[in-house]
Scaffold this active site. Structure first.
Site, mmCIF file in Angstrom:
data_model
loop_
_atom_site.group_PDB
_atom_site.id
_atom_site.type_symbol
_atom_site.label_atom_id
_atom_site.label_comp_id
_atom_site.label_asym_id
_atom_site.label_seq_id
_atom_site.Cartn_x
_atom_site.Cartn_y
_atom_site.Cartn_z
ATOM 1 N N GLU A 116 12.694 -9.389 1.511
ATOM 2 C CA GLU A 116 11.930 -8.232 1.993
ATOM 3 C C GLU A 116 12.735 -6.965 1.708
ATOM 4 O OE1 GLU A 116 11.440 -8.446 6.241
ATOM 5 O OE2 GLU A 116 10.417 -6.509 6.345
ATOM 6 N N ARG B 255 7.428 0.746 13.423
ATOM 7 C CA ARG B 255 7.988 0.223 12.170
ATOM 8 C C ARG B 255 9.156 -0.732 12.421
ATOM 9 N NH1 ARG B 255 5.574 3.631 8.255
ATOM 10 N NH2 ARG B 255 5.141 5.644 9.167
ATOM 11 N N ARG C 250 13.243 4.379 12.358
ATOM 12 C CA ARG C 250 12.055 5.242 12.307
ATOM 13 C C ARG C 250 11.169 4.988 13.531
ATOM 14 N NH1 ARG C 250 9.276 4.920 6.741
ATOM 15 N NH2 ARG C 250 8.242 6.747 7.615
ATOM 16 N N ALA D 66 3.184 -0.795 4.791
ATOM 17 C CA ALA D 66 2.642 -0.802 6.156
ATOM 18 C C ALA D 66 2.201 -2.202 6.602
ATOM 19 C CB ALA D 66 1.476 0.175 6.252
ATOM 20 N N TYR E 148 11.330 8.615 1.218
ATOM 21 C CA TYR E 148 11.204 7.531 0.236
ATOM 22 C C TYR E 148 11.889 7.821 -1.099
ATOM 23 C CZ TYR E 148 7.796 5.772 3.582
ATOM 24 O OH TYR E 148 7.192 5.310 4.717
ATOM 25 N N HIS F 293 4.199 -4.494 9.048
ATOM 26 C CA HIS F 293 4.139 -4.381 10.505
ATOM 27 C C HIS F 293 2.845 -4.936 11.083
ATOM 28 C CE1 HIS F 293 7.380 -1.732 9.387
ATOM 29 N NE2 HIS F 293 6.541 -0.912 8.775
ATOM 30 N N ASP G 64 1.831 -15.520 6.651
ATOM 31 C CA ASP G 64 1.458 -16.924 6.503
ATOM 32 C C ASP G 64 1.508 -17.362 5.040
ATOM 33 O OD1 ASP G 64 1.130 -17.130 9.214
ATOM 34 O OD2 ASP G 64 -1.062 -17.181 9.184
ATOM 35 N N ASN H 121 7.997 -5.421 -1.067
ATOM 36 C CA ASN H 121 7.918 -4.311 -0.127
ATOM 37 C C ASN H 121 6.458 -4.277 0.328
ATOM 38 O OD1 ASN H 121 7.801 -2.000 1.361
ATOM 39 N ND2 ASN H 121 8.856 -0.705 -0.135
ATOM 40 N N HIS I 216 12.738 -2.606 1.875
ATOM 41 C CA HIS I 216 12.155 -1.319 2.290
ATOM 42 C C HIS I 216 13.044 -0.202 1.782
ATOM 43 C CE1 HIS I 216 9.285 -3.302 4.843
ATOM 44 N NE2 HIS I 216 10.271 -4.063 5.263
ATOM 45 N N LEU I 217 12.409 0.848 1.301
ATOM 46 C CA LEU I 217 13.172 2.013 0.847
ATOM 47 C C LEU I 217 13.867 2.690 2.016
ATOM 48 C CD1 LEU I 217 10.246 3.089 -1.367
ATOM 49 C CD2 LEU I 217 12.545 2.878 -2.313
ATOM 50 N N SER I 218 13.116 2.887 3.098
ATOM 51 C CA SER I 218 13.668 3.567 4.271
ATOM 52 C C SER I 218 14.226 2.527 5.256
ATOM 53 C CB SER I 218 12.571 4.395 4.951
ATOM 54 O OG SER I 218 11.538 3.547 5.438
ATOM 55 N N ARG J 26 5.015 11.087 -2.225
ATOM 56 C CA ARG J 26 4.892 10.748 -0.819
ATOM 57 C C ARG J 26 6.235 10.919 -0.100
ATOM 58 N NH1 ARG J 26 4.602 4.584 1.245
ATOM 59 N NH2 ARG J 26 4.051 5.037 3.396
ATOM 60 N N PRO K 14 0.803 -1.227 0.000
ATOM 61 C CA PRO K 14 0.000 0.000 0.000
ATOM 62 C C PRO K 14 0.840 1.284 0.000
ATOM 63 C CG PRO K 14 -0.130 -1.120 2.127
ATOM 64 C CD PRO K 14 0.542 -2.066 1.176
ATOM 65 N N ASN K 15 0.367 2.224 -0.806
ATOM 66 C CA ASN K 15 0.942 3.568 -0.921
ATOM 67 C C ASN K 15 2.275 3.628 -1.676
ATOM 68 O OD1 ASN K 15 -1.188 4.893 0.580
ATOM 69 N ND2 ASN K 15 -0.363 3.841 2.368
#
Ligand code: DQA
Length: 145
Positions: free
Chosen positions: A97, A110, A106, A76, A22, A79, A86, A73, A99-101, A17, A9-10
């Site tokens: 996995e 997170r 953070r 949200a 990001y 978390h 699963d 990625n 993540h950009l950040s 954003r 999402p996002n």
């Protein structure tokens, strides 16, 4: 070698954003760069983005036997989503996995990734390059080099 990138999402709002967190690249620009790297590495790459948890679960389930590696990625949902965790655990396809950040630098909420224990590894904090690193790692593993 068939690799699928799953964006949560996002991630479709990249560019607009929080660019300080990001980066300035739009999701499509990231995907274009990854497509070029994939072509250099001699592998197929596909992309899927959804803002909906169940759709991400469906795509992970269907990836089994179709893709050789997933890069995700989960944004949200990283978390919060036991369902995505699963689904990853249920399939035989290895998952990295991304993540950009740096999620560990953070907000406290997170710091915990529910999917980390069922992924091969996590790349977090290197912006777009995290996806490229993950792609290069996946291809190296598939080639056995
Ligand atoms: C993110 C980090 C998550 O905490 C956040 O919810 C995102 C993006 C990242 O790429 O840095 O949406 O996964």
């Amino acid at each position: 070698m068939n690799i699928l990138v799953i964006q949560g999402p996002n991630i479709n709002l990249l560019g607009l954003r929080n660019p300080k967190i990001y980066g300035e690249l739009k999701m499509e620009e990231i995907h274009n760069r990854l497509s070029k790297v994939a072509s250099d590495l001699g592998c197929q790459i596909s992309f899927f983005q959804s803002n909906h948890e169940g759709q991400i679960v469906d795509v992970i389930q269907k990836a089994n036997g179709v893709y050789d590696y997933l890069l995700i990625n989960a944004a949200a949902y990283t978390h919060t989503s036991i369902a995505i965790r699963d689904a990853i655990e249920a399939i035989a396809v290895p998952v990295i996995e991304v993540h950009l950040s740096n999620i560990h630098a953070r907000d406290d909420f997170r710091h915990k990734s529910l999917i980390a224990p069922v992924c091969k590894g996590q790349i977090s904090g290197f912006g777009y390059l995290g996806y490229e690193m993950a792609l290069r790692i996946a291809v190296s593993e598939l080639k056995g080099v």
